[in-house]
Write a protein that holds these residues in place. Structure first.
Motif, PDB file in Angstrom:
ATOM      1  N   PHE A  24       0.530  -1.104  -0.106  1.00 18.12           N
ATOM      2  CA  PHE A  24       0.361   0.071   0.092  1.00 18.12           C
ATOM      3  C   PHE A  24       1.011   1.500  -0.156  1.00 18.12           C
ATOM      4  CE2 PHE A  24      -3.762  -2.385   0.945  1.00 18.12           C
ATOM      5  CZ  PHE A  24      -3.929  -2.251   0.478  1.00 18.12           C
ATOM      6  N   PRO A  25       2.178   0.994   0.352  1.00 23.91           N
ATOM      7  CA  PRO A  25       2.963   2.453   0.565  1.00 23.91           C
ATOM      8  C   PRO A  25       2.809   3.183  -1.083  1.00 23.91           C
ATOM      9  CG  PRO A  25       3.744   1.331   1.731  1.00 23.91           C
ATOM     10  CD  PRO A  25       3.232  -0.109   1.394  1.00 23.91           C
ATOM     11  N   HIS A  26       2.668   2.033  -1.601  1.00 26.63           N
ATOM     12  CA  HIS A  26       3.183   2.490  -3.359  1.00 26.63           C
ATOM     13  C   HIS A  26       1.442   3.281  -3.811  1.00 26.63           C
ATOM     14  CE1 HIS A  26       6.505   0.451  -3.820  1.00 26.63           C
ATOM     15  NE2 HIS A  26       6.078  -0.714  -3.368  1.00 26.63           N
ATOM     16  N   ILE A  27       0.733   3.221  -3.441  1.00 26.91           N
ATOM     17  CA  ILE A  27      -0.530   3.619  -3.888  1.00 26.91           C
ATOM     18  C   ILE A  27      -1.496   5.039  -2.879  1.00 26.91           C
ATOM     19  CG2 ILE A  27      -1.102   1.758  -4.824  1.00 26.91           C
ATOM     20  CD1 ILE A  27      -2.810   1.134  -3.060  1.00 26.91           C
ATOM     21  N   ALA A  28       0.031   5.559  -2.215  1.00 24.59           N
ATOM     22  CA  ALA A  28      -0.570   5.636  -1.192  1.00 24.59           C
ATOM     23  C   ALA A  28      -1.167   7.586  -1.182  1.00 24.59           C
ATOM     24  CB  ALA A  28       0.582   6.302   0.173  1.00 24.59           C
ATOM     25  N   TRP A  29      -1.703   8.144  -0.762  1.00 22.32           N
ATOM     26  CA  TRP A  29      -2.412   9.018  -1.051  1.00 22.32           C
ATOM     27  C   TRP A  29      -2.514  10.307  -0.012  1.00 22.32           C
ATOM     28  CZ3 TRP A  29      -8.701  10.481  -0.640  1.00 22.32           C
ATOM     29  CH2 TRP A  29      -8.268  11.527  -0.639  1.00 22.32           C
ATOM     30  N   ALA A  30      -1.097  10.956  -0.213  1.00 21.14           N
ATOM     31  CA  ALA A  30      -1.021  11.756   0.797  1.00 21.14           C
ATOM     32  C   ALA A  30       0.208  12.102   0.988  1.00 21.14           C
ATOM     33  CB  ALA A  30      -1.725  13.517   0.732  1.00 21.14           C
ATOM     34  N   GLY A  31       0.818  10.632   1.186  1.00 19.71           N
ATOM     35  CA  GLY A  31       1.621  10.098   1.781  1.00 19.71           C
ATOM     36  C   GLY A  31       0.945   8.832   3.238  1.00 19.71           C
ATOM     37  N   VAL A  32      -0.477   8.752   3.146  1.00 20.53           N
ATOM     38  CA  VAL A  32      -0.914   7.660   3.783  1.00 20.53           C
ATOM     39  C   VAL A  32      -1.944   6.892   3.737  1.00 20.53           C
ATOM     40  CG1 VAL A  32      -3.320   8.464   5.382  1.00 20.53           C
ATOM     41  CG2 VAL A  32      -2.452  10.292   4.850  1.00 20.53           C
ATOM     42  N   VAL A  33      -1.938   5.580   3.869  1.00 21.07           N
ATOM     43  CA  VAL A  33      -2.111   4.482   3.398  1.00 21.07           C
ATOM     44  C   VAL A  33      -3.491   3.767   4.141  1.00 21.07           C
ATOM     45  CG1 VAL A  33       0.083   3.578   2.831  1.00 21.07           C
ATOM     46  CG2 VAL A  33      -0.741   3.374   4.888  1.00 21.07           C
ATOM     47  N   PRO A  34      -3.832   2.897   3.286  1.00 23.68           N
ATOM     48  CA  PRO A  34      -5.175   2.352   4.429  1.00 23.68           C
ATOM     49  C   PRO A  34      -4.981   1.608   5.640  1.00 23.68           C
ATOM     50  CG  PRO A  34      -5.454   1.519   1.963  1.00 23.68           C
ATOM     51  CD  PRO A  34      -3.831   2.560   2.232  1.00 23.68           C
ATOM     52  N   ASN A  35      -5.417   1.703   6.848  1.00 23.60           N
ATOM     53  CA  ASN A  35      -4.778   0.581   8.074  1.00 23.60           C
ATOM     54  C   ASN A  35      -5.771  -0.572   7.916  1.00 23.60           C
ATOM     55  OD1 ASN A  35      -4.011  -0.061  10.382  1.00 23.60           O
ATOM     56  ND2 ASN A  35      -3.887   1.901  11.344  1.00 23.60           N
ATOM     57  N   LEU A  36      -5.177  -2.104   7.532  1.00 26.67           N
ATOM     58  CA  LEU A  36      -5.928  -2.334   7.526  1.00 26.67           C
ATOM     59  C   LEU A  36      -5.706  -3.651   8.314  1.00 26.67           C
ATOM     60  CD1 LEU A  36      -4.102  -3.780   3.837  1.00 26.67           C
ATOM     61  CD2 LEU A  36      -6.103  -3.186   4.474  1.00 26.67           C
ATOM     62  N   CYS A  37      -4.996  -3.112   9.713  1.00 24.03           N
ATOM     63  CA  CYS A  37      -5.358  -3.457  11.183  1.00 24.03           C
ATOM     64  C   CYS A  37      -5.668  -3.024  11.641  1.00 24.03           C
ATOM     65  CB  CYS A  37      -3.139  -3.754  11.451  1.00 24.03           C
ATOM     66  SG  CYS A  37      -1.547  -4.169  11.140  1.00 24.03           S
ATOM     67  N   LEU A  38      -6.458  -1.956  11.407  1.00 23.75           N
ATOM     68  CA  LEU A  38      -7.735  -1.194  12.300  1.00 23.75           C
ATOM     69  C   LEU A  38      -8.796  -2.194  11.584  1.00 23.75           C
ATOM     70  CD1 LEU A  38      -8.094   2.559  12.740  1.00 23.75           C
ATOM     71  CD2 LEU A  38     -10.163   0.992  11.375  1.00 23.75           C
ATOM     72  N   LEU A  39      -8.942  -2.608  10.290  1.00 24.13           N
ATOM     73  CA  LEU A  39     -10.023  -3.107   9.929  1.00 24.13           C
ATOM     74  C   LEU A  39     -10.503  -4.556  10.362  1.00 24.13           C
ATOM     75  CD1 LEU A  39      -9.695  -1.937   6.266  1.00 24.13           C
ATOM     76  CD2 LEU A  39     -11.089  -1.188   7.759  1.00 24.13           C
ATOM     77  N   VAL A  40      -9.217  -4.854  10.573  1.00 19.64           N
ATOM     78  CA  VAL A  40      -9.250  -6.882  10.992  1.00 19.64           C
ATOM     79  C   VAL A  40      -9.731  -6.587  13.109  1.00 19.64           C
ATOM     80  CG1 VAL A  40      -7.787  -8.222  11.913  1.00 19.64           C
ATOM     81  CG2 VAL A  40      -7.314  -7.482   9.792  1.00 19.64           C
ATOM     82  N   VAL A  41      -9.748  -5.191  13.204  1.00 17.27           N
ATOM     83  CA  VAL A  41      -9.228  -4.964  14.932  1.00 17.27           C
ATOM     84  C   VAL A  41     -10.966  -4.798  14.657  1.00 17.27           C
ATOM     85  CG1 VAL A  41      -9.697  -3.932  16.372  1.00 17.27           C
ATOM     86  CG2 VAL A  41      -7.266  -4.590  15.471  1.00 17.27           C
TER      87      VAL A  41
END
Length: 171
Positions: A24-41
């Motif tokens: 996901f760092p390769h598709i970061a938007w303004a340096g922000v990536v999705p937080n997949l760990c948060l979604l798992v929680v």
């Protein structure tokens, strides 16, 4: 079954973490990536409840704090994801949640978790960003997490439901 559930949860967090820091760092938007760990929680909270999600959030947060390229004080994501586990577990209804309720839960948890992370950085003087910049990051993070909700949450909730169908909340 608790050991198997713990191993499956650890595997889910590990896969999410690896994707989050490598792909996901390769598709970061303004340096922000999705937080997949948060979604798992959040997914674990919807299926297993507050206590399990808070424990998983702590473990996922510690791993996220220590995973390269960690550029912040360790413990900030652990704190944020424990709070996310609590909030998501408390928002979970006793009946099958609607798609709108799930997306609202993810949006609220993403906002809360990213805000806790950002505020802890301000309090600990671990960030050079100002409040205005942090608000922009929080907004982008919420948008990313909401956009990935239809892809990630069904996988996580199905995983936990199939693991122990008798212990999962009503679906």
């Amino acid at each position: 079954m608790n050991g198997v559930r713990a191993l499956v949860a650890l595997a889910a967090v590990t896969v999410a973490l690896i994707l989050q820091v490598t792909l996901f760092p390769h598709i970061a938007w303004a340096g922000v990536v999705p937080n997949l760990c948060l979604l798992v929680v959040v997914g674990s909270a919807l299926m297993r409840g507050t206590q399990f999600a808070m424990l998983l959030g702590f473990g996922a947060g510690v791993l996220l704090d220590l995973a390269p390229p960690a550029d912040h004080l360790a413990g900030r994501w652990a704190l944020a994801l424990v709070v996310v586990g609590y909030v998501a577990g408390r928002m979970r209804p006793d009946v099958r949640p609607t798609a709108t309720a799930v997306v609202a839960t993810v949006a609220a948890c993403s906002f809360v978790g990213t805000s806790v992370f950002a505020i802890s950085g301000l309090v600990l003087r671990d960030t050079s960003a100002g409040v205005g910049e942090l608000l922009g990051v929080i907004g982008i993070a919420v948008l990313w997490d909401v956009l990935l909700t239809p892809l990630v949450l069904p996988l996580v909730t199905t995983l936990f439901q199939r693991l122990e169908p008798d212990r999962a909340y009503a679906r």
